[in-house]
Design a protein around this motif. Structure first.
Motif, PDB file in Angstrom:
ATOM      1  N   ASP A   1      -2.122   1.175 -12.575  1.00 39.22           N
ATOM      2  CA  ASP A   1      -0.274   0.657 -12.239  1.00 39.22           C
ATOM      3  C   ASP A   1      -0.633   1.275 -11.417  1.00 39.22           C
ATOM      4  OD1 ASP A   1       0.184   0.005 -14.659  1.00 39.22           O
ATOM      5  OD2 ASP A   1       1.254   1.663 -15.313  1.00 39.22           O
ATOM      6  N   ALA A   2      -1.865   2.418 -11.018  1.00 38.42           N
ATOM      7  CA  ALA A   2      -1.486   3.314  -9.526  1.00 38.42           C
ATOM      8  C   ALA A   2      -1.997   2.030  -8.681  1.00 38.42           C
ATOM      9  CB  ALA A   2      -2.035   4.403  -9.397  1.00 38.42           C
ATOM     10  N   CYS A   3      -3.232   1.228  -8.821  1.00 40.75           N
ATOM     11  CA  CYS A   3      -3.303   0.331  -7.458  1.00 40.75           C
ATOM     12  C   CYS A   3      -2.184  -0.478  -6.907  1.00 40.75           C
ATOM     13  CB  CYS A   3      -4.453  -0.062  -7.966  1.00 40.75           C
ATOM     14  SG  CYS A   3      -6.507   0.923  -7.878  1.00 40.75           S
ATOM     15  N   SER A   4      -1.456  -1.218  -8.110  1.00 36.13           N
ATOM     16  CA  SER A   4      -0.104  -2.324  -8.215  1.00 36.13           C
ATOM     17  C   SER A   4       0.612  -1.875  -7.426  1.00 36.13           C
ATOM     18  CB  SER A   4      -0.161  -2.401  -9.529  1.00 36.13           C
ATOM     19  OG  SER A   4       1.019  -3.484  -9.363  1.00 36.13           O
ATOM     20  N   TYR A   5       0.911  -0.933  -7.802  1.00 36.23           N
ATOM     21  CA  TYR A   5       2.079   0.069  -6.873  1.00 36.23           C
ATOM     22  C   TYR A   5       2.081   0.098  -5.245  1.00 36.23           C
ATOM     23  CZ  TYR A   5       3.670   1.379 -11.567  1.00 36.23           C
ATOM     24  OH  TYR A   5       3.969   1.146 -13.291  1.00 36.23           O
ATOM     25  N   ALA A   6       0.448   0.255  -5.032  1.00 40.79           N
ATOM     26  CA  ALA A   6       0.555   1.189  -3.794  1.00 40.79           C
ATOM     27  C   ALA A   6      -0.164  -0.600  -3.126  1.00 40.79           C
ATOM     28  CB  ALA A   6      -1.347   1.515  -3.729  1.00 40.79           C
ATOM     29  N   ALA A   7      -0.437  -1.821  -3.708  1.00 36.51           N
ATOM     30  CA  ALA A   7      -0.621  -2.782  -3.095  1.00 36.51           C
ATOM     31  C   ALA A   7       0.454  -3.695  -2.868  1.00 36.51           C
ATOM     32  CB  ALA A   7      -1.814  -3.464  -4.005  1.00 36.51           C
ATOM     33  N   THR A   8       1.644  -3.256  -4.202  1.00 34.82           N
ATOM     34  CA  THR A   8       3.065  -4.097  -3.865  1.00 34.82           C
ATOM     35  C   THR A   8       3.822  -2.932  -3.015  1.00 34.82           C
ATOM     36  OG1 THR A   8       2.972  -4.673  -6.516  1.00 34.82           O
ATOM     37  CG2 THR A   8       5.256  -4.791  -5.486  1.00 34.82           C
ATOM     38  N   SER A   9       3.986  -2.175  -2.320  1.00 43.00           N
ATOM     39  CA  SER A   9       4.155  -1.471  -2.016  1.00 43.00           C
ATOM     40  C   SER A   9       4.341  -2.419  -0.108  1.00 43.00           C
ATOM     41  CB  SER A   9       4.506   0.209  -1.390  1.00 43.00           C
ATOM     42  OG  SER A   9       4.648   0.272  -2.911  1.00 43.00           O
ATOM     43  N   ALA A  10       2.256  -2.074   0.348  1.00 50.21           N
ATOM     44  CA  ALA A  10       2.419  -2.349   1.412  1.00 50.21           C
ATOM     45  C   ALA A  10       2.216  -3.635   1.617  1.00 50.21           C
ATOM     46  CB  ALA A  10       0.625  -1.969   1.183  1.00 50.21           C
ATOM     47  N   ILE A  11       2.675  -4.287   0.513  1.00 48.44           N
ATOM     48  CA  ILE A  11       2.615  -5.636   0.822  1.00 48.44           C
ATOM     49  C   ILE A  11       4.164  -5.772   1.384  1.00 48.44           C
ATOM     50  CG2 ILE A  11       3.604  -7.586  -0.265  1.00 48.44           C
ATOM     51  CD1 ILE A  11       1.215  -7.775  -2.017  1.00 48.44           C
ATOM     52  N   LEU A  12       4.931  -5.264   0.656  1.00 49.95           N
ATOM     53  CA  LEU A  12       6.324  -5.416   0.875  1.00 49.95           C
ATOM     54  C   LEU A  12       6.880  -4.397   2.071  1.00 49.95           C
ATOM     55  CD1 LEU A  12       7.826  -4.092  -2.728  1.00 49.95           C
ATOM     56  CD2 LEU A  12       8.360  -6.748  -0.904  1.00 49.95           C
ATOM     57  N   THR A  13       6.088  -3.748   2.480  1.00 46.87           N
ATOM     58  CA  THR A  13       5.906  -3.153   4.608  1.00 46.87           C
ATOM     59  C   THR A  13       5.247  -3.853   5.441  1.00 46.87           C
ATOM     60  OG1 THR A  13       4.141  -1.725   3.394  1.00 46.87           O
ATOM     61  CG2 THR A  13       6.335  -0.852   3.557  1.00 46.87           C
ATOM     62  N   ALA A  14       4.647  -5.193   4.793  1.00 49.61           N
ATOM     63  CA  ALA A  14       3.553  -5.751   5.829  1.00 49.61           C
ATOM     64  C   ALA A  14       4.470  -6.420   7.010  1.00 49.61           C
ATOM     65  CB  ALA A  14       2.863  -6.200   4.933  1.00 49.61           C
ATOM     66  N   LYS A  15       4.019  -6.448   8.372  1.00 46.94           N
ATOM     67  CA  LYS A  15       4.360  -7.103   9.346  1.00 46.94           C
ATOM     68  C   LYS A  15       3.308  -8.535  10.012  1.00 46.94           C
ATOM     69  CE  LYS A  15       8.182  -5.304   9.413  1.00 46.94           C
ATOM     70  NZ  LYS A  15       9.186  -5.593   9.064  1.00 46.94           N
ATOM     71  N   MET A  16       3.188  -9.690  10.025  1.00 45.36           N
ATOM     72  CA  MET A  16       2.543 -11.125   9.855  1.00 45.36           C
ATOM     73  C   MET A  16       2.275 -11.176  10.770  1.00 45.36           C
ATOM     74  SD  MET A  16       2.353 -14.173   7.503  1.00 45.36           S
ATOM     75  CE  MET A  16       3.669 -14.864   7.490  1.00 45.36           C
ATOM     76  N   PRO A  17       1.825 -11.451  11.559  1.00 40.55           N
ATOM     77  CA  PRO A  17       1.398 -11.931  13.129  1.00 40.55           C
ATOM     78  C   PRO A  17       1.651 -13.212  13.136  1.00 40.55           C
ATOM     79  CG  PRO A  17      -0.344 -10.949  12.764  1.00 40.55           C
ATOM     80  CD  PRO A  17       0.329 -10.711  11.337  1.00 40.55           C
ATOM     81  N   ARG A  18       1.885 -14.201  13.792  1.00 40.56           N
ATOM     82  CA  ARG A  18       2.294 -16.592  14.203  1.00 40.56           C
ATOM     83  C   ARG A  18       0.844 -16.868  14.160  1.00 40.56           C
ATOM     84  NH1 ARG A  18       6.259 -16.740  16.547  1.00 40.56           N
ATOM     85  NH2 ARG A  18       6.462 -18.990  16.141  1.00 40.56           N
TER      86      ARG A  18
END
Length: 263
Positions: free
Chosen positions: A145-162
């Motif tokens: 769960d700890a890793c899942s929450y970390a990965a999910t939070s990081a994905i939600l804040t990620a900024k993607m280059p184009r």
């Protein structure tokens, strides 16, 4: 674990008590800090009780998998630092670490959190790859769960280059944009110890559990992934109890994730 501590944990559970004072279905406190790695495309640090994980997101052009040229790539990894626990040693990941990465990856992938169809630069030629790397800094049980929450939070804040596909391949464009996300998956892990089901087992409970199950739900409260482990099994009634715990716990945890990423 010595028999004395295991017997004490089982005795307490028979009285519906836990060694750390929590109720059987109660999660430990969760704290989340985002954007903790400045050079990553997205990042988060999660503390689940005394378990601590940091996740960094790397986004880059990549070759698509041969059978899904119309979708981008998502891969999750995990690593335990030797400082996280006295039993952790340097070297290649063992089976438990490989399973940790796969369970976290499956929960996020099967929820369809990232719309991979929007990560295509040129079909069958070039797509965007999203890589979530979890590093465990401190271990006190329930890394799933700890890793899942970390990965999910990081994905939600990620900024993607184009990127756009040119004569020489993918060409970087100006600007950043969020990853295309559709839902917020929440992983919940339960342990079976001496016939009792407990949520979010700490390290002592993890060491003496008979079986475990990790259930991931999406924002609609639907179960989208499940992974069982341990030497024993679950009855149909026990599985139903685990499903109820997962659905009931996920709402509050999802609110914690949303609050952290909206700061």
């Amino acid at each position: 674990m010595d028999d004395l501590k295991r017997n004490r944990i089982i005795e307490l559970l028979q009285e519906e008590k836990r060694i750390d004072g929590r109720a059987l279905k109660e999660y430990r406190s969760i704290s989340i800090d985002v954007n903790v790695i400045p050079k990553a495309n997205g990042s988060a640090r999660v503390r689940l009780g005394d378990s601590e994980v940091i996740c960094g997101i790397k986004i880059q052009p990549d070759r698509p998998f041969s059978d899904v040229g119309e979708k981008g790539i998502f891969i999750c990894t995990a690593e335990l630092l030797p400082l996280s626990h006295p039993t952790v040693e340097t070297g290649p990941p063992n089976e438990s670490v490989i399973e940790l990465a796969r369970v976290v990856d499956r929960g996020i992938r099967e929820s369809h959190m990232i719309d991979l169809s929007q990560l295509v630069i040129k079909k069958d030629e070039s797509v965007v790859g999203v890589f979530a790397d979890n590093v465990v800094l401190d271990y006190d049980g329930n890394l799933f769960d700890a890793c899942s929450y970390a990965a999910t939070s990081a994905i939600l804040t990620a900024k993607m280059p184009r990127w756009e596909y040119g004569e020489a391949g993918p060409e970087l464009q100006d600007g950043l944009e969020p990853l295309p996300t559709t839902t917020i998956p929440v992983s919940t892990t339960m342990a079976k110890i001496g016939g009792q089901i407990v949520a979010d087992p700490n390290s002592d409970e993890w060491d003496c559990m008979d079986a475990r199950i990790t259930i991931t739900t999406n924002s609609d409260g639907d179960i989208c992934a499940l992974q069982k482990g341990g030497r024993s099994g679950f009855t149909a009634d026990e599985l139903a109890t685990c499903g109820e715990i997962a659905i009931n716990s996920s709402g509050k945890i999802r609110e914690t994730l949303q609050a952290a990423v909206s700061k």
